[in-house]
Design an enzyme around this catalytic site. Sequence first.
Site, mmCIF file in Angstrom:
data_model
loop_
_atom_site.group_PDB
_atom_site.id
_atom_site.type_symbol
_atom_site.label_atom_id
_atom_site.label_comp_id
_atom_site.label_asym_id
_atom_site.label_seq_id
_atom_site.Cartn_x
_atom_site.Cartn_y
_atom_site.Cartn_z
ATOM 1 N N HIS A 168 0.840 -1.206 0.000
ATOM 2 C CA HIS A 168 0.000 0.000 0.000
ATOM 3 C C HIS A 168 0.872 1.253 0.000
ATOM 4 C CE1 HIS A 168 -4.062 1.769 1.386
ATOM 5 N NE2 HIS A 168 -3.340 2.721 0.858
ATOM 6 N N HIS A 196 1.743 5.099 -2.255
ATOM 7 C CA HIS A 196 1.337 6.068 -3.284
ATOM 8 C C HIS A 196 2.610 6.613 -3.923
ATOM 9 C CE1 HIS A 196 -2.896 6.174 -1.942
ATOM 10 N NE2 HIS A 196 -2.369 5.900 -0.759
ATOM 11 N N ARG A 217 2.508 8.437 -6.764
ATOM 12 C CA ARG A 217 2.109 9.748 -7.309
ATOM 13 C C ARG A 217 2.365 9.944 -8.802
ATOM 14 N NH1 ARG A 217 -1.198 10.459 -3.205
ATOM 15 N NH2 ARG A 217 -0.236 11.148 -1.264
ATOM 16 N N ASN A 229 -4.673 6.083 -7.348
ATOM 17 C CA ASN A 229 -5.204 7.465 -7.345
ATOM 18 C C ASN A 229 -4.174 8.470 -7.850
ATOM 19 O OD1 ASN A 229 -3.647 7.079 -5.044
ATOM 20 N ND2 ASN A 229 -4.867 8.464 -3.780
ATOM 21 N N ASP A 253 -8.745 3.193 -3.578
ATOM 22 C CA ASP A 253 -8.144 3.723 -2.354
ATOM 23 C C ASP A 253 -8.103 5.248 -2.332
ATOM 24 O OD1 ASP A 253 -6.708 3.357 0.175
ATOM 25 O OD2 ASP A 253 -5.090 4.358 -0.897
ATOM 26 N N HIS A 307 -10.972 0.560 0.724
ATOM 27 C CA HIS A 307 -10.798 1.739 1.583
ATOM 28 C C HIS A 307 -12.125 1.877 2.322
ATOM 29 C CE1 HIS A 307 -9.565 6.025 2.401
ATOM 30 N NE2 HIS A 307 -10.864 6.087 2.618
ATOM 31 N N ASN A 327 -5.858 9.471 6.849
ATOM 32 C CA ASN A 327 -7.183 8.886 6.712
ATOM 33 C C ASN A 327 -7.052 7.389 6.462
ATOM 34 O OD1 ASN A 327 -9.895 8.512 6.353
ATOM 35 N ND2 ASN A 327 -9.905 9.222 4.234
ATOM 36 N N ASP A 373 0.936 2.682 3.660
ATOM 37 C CA ASP A 373 0.113 3.762 3.114
ATOM 38 C C ASP A 373 0.983 5.005 2.886
ATOM 39 O OD1 ASP A 373 -1.984 5.200 2.131
ATOM 40 O OD2 ASP A 373 -3.159 5.231 3.975
#
Lengths: 318, 423
Positions: free
Chosen positions: B61, B63, B65, B95, B152, B179, B278, B305
């Site tokens: 998990h 990110h 980007r 995302n 997510d 999520h 979050n 995350d």
Amino acid sequence: MQENYNFKHRHILGLEQMSADDICHVINTARSFKEVSARPIKKVPTLRGKTIVNFFFEPSTRTRLSFEIAAKRMSADTFNISASTSSATKGETLIDTARNLQAMNPDIIILRHSSSGAPHLLARNVQASIINAGDGTHEHPSQGLLDIMTIMEHKGSLAGLKIAIIGDIAHSRVAGSDIRGFTTLGAQVYLAGPKTFMPAAIEQMGAVVCEDVRDAVRDADVVMALRIQQERQNDSLIPSLREYAVCYGINDRLLQLAKDDVLVMHPGPINRGVEMNPDVADGARSVILDQVTNGVAVRMALLYLVLGGDKPGVEQGG
Amino acid sequence: MDGLIILKGGRVIDPVNGRDEVADLWVTDGKIVASQAETPADAKVIDATGCWVVPGLIDIHVHLREPGQEYKENVASGTQAAAAGGFTAVACMPNTTPVNDNGSVTRLILERAEGCAARVYPVGAISKGSKGESLADYAEMKEAGIVAVTDDGMPVVDSQLMRRAMEYAASHKLVVMSHSEEEALVRNGCMNEGLNSTRLGLRGIPAAAESIMVYREVALAELTGTHVHIAHVSCEDALAVIRLAKQRGVKVTAETAPHYFTLTDDAVLGYNTNAKMNPPLRSEKDREAIRAALADGTLDAIATDHAPHSVLEKELEFNYAANGITGLETSLSLTLELVRQGVITESRMVELMSAGPAGIIGVEGGQLGEGAVADITVIDPEMEYVFTAEASFSKGKNSPFNETKMKGRAIMTLVDGEVKYRL
């Protein structure tokens, strides 16, 4: 108060940061300044040459005016900046805006902002003293202090008093400061209102939550009602203002449960007939206008103290 | 043997193969091979004495980007941070901008990952644009290389869509990562609901916002027979739901992140936006429940995350600041703390950070058996250091652990038998 006491706060961010001595020192200072407002010429030179910026991100005529009058009575130069939206939605960050302001060397920035903690952010990023004039649903320290001053004027001290605060505690920065200040000074704070208005774990801040408003008001020395925002109906926090008024509105019948010399307070502006009946608001026990008068004195004291004053320079003026 | 590397004298911890012993580990041609009595003269010998030699850590998990927000992180910088944190592989969330909801974006990410410091496993979106309206093209993305689907960052609000996502994902042998968040209960909330949110005057998010959705996900997993994976579990109530579902035989796995077993919402005090995430940091009771669930098997993986942001998104009023913190370079040290505190064993730690994650997304790695891919992490469990965001390989400096004294870290990371990071 301890000997050799010094007021050490360069910023006024909230009553959470203030000890009982700090609060009493502000109130004592405010008492000295209150006399200035009663003079024919309401001006002292104490803050001559100082620059004070009223930086209001929310409309607030009363608080802004109170700070402005306080500053002007002390001969400071005041400037008002208002913004209808938050800095974040304008494309410029709050810090950027503040740094630009800082470049013009103000001595104090008085900030009203819809985001809780915005004054803390500013205080970390500018040299000027920051006075929180209300941040989100967090604190409104000058209001808390003027409430304390008003109660002290009538009751001498807050120690052992039963103070009932009725209404929308969760969204009230006034309640945020009052609960902290009142309990710091030894009062017992009782809260009442629908559960939708009660913030989580508020009991752990030293307040007693009453399911029945009568339990809060019974034998109270002070009853304070908070303003109910009309939009709370749309948030499904209350079904209607009418129902709220029936269940939690302060009226004569409810007040009969309180002590005979109970003080009735409200941070204003009042929704007459909603959180308080007009006859209560205007009645003999109401000290609502005293709160407004004391607001100027408290704000004079805060402006003076954050700039390092340790003795009111009232005697210089006139 | 060509290009032989011998990791000599380390403590080899490999729960999949039931190993925990001081031994040499031989690697050649990107694979783990059997040790032999004599050391060939041309072997590259790396002294691992006093260190742990474990299967490469896998973070399912993160990110990265890229594409679209390279000013926060890109595949190269994110995988460099991963390698420095001991990770040999990461699964990156969809995302991005545009969202990874089609094969082109998946392929772009994998192209960018070529030659990088860690393996990259893209995760595709559940719905087109992660808007929660219609299913994305799972087959096309699977063909391009995704290992799972998730929206997510956003919950799938529409329960019917989530049901269809699970059914369709099962057809393509993809795990659905959830999520879990009941949006209506969050509504502008920006931290955990409790005494601290009241003190700070910030809108709180109750733990029920998470557990309600976890319950929906396991109910749908039971209905559809699909493997659902619950991302970033933060609270006791959600764990209770997962524990019960596992007992009932539902195909559910779950991860938590180091910040949830290390911090509580006290970290937010002072309006610290580097503690804004979050789901939010929760209470001490939740933190303890997470620790217990790591030990008892309710949780299957530790994931970070890793959510890098620039100061533009973080130096703001708390309610406007972006959610998320970086995590790749602090995860191992924080998890080692659990080992030292006796919450989990060394072997369990390796399960949670390597074999468990590999199993959830169905990729190689997670073990050191003969013939296995030589993705290896060498850990010095005693090394003390101070983590500074400034020195991090990630472009994101948004860590609540900045300037924190840590003990234990990865000193070498090998991917495919190649040293990708060496302290």
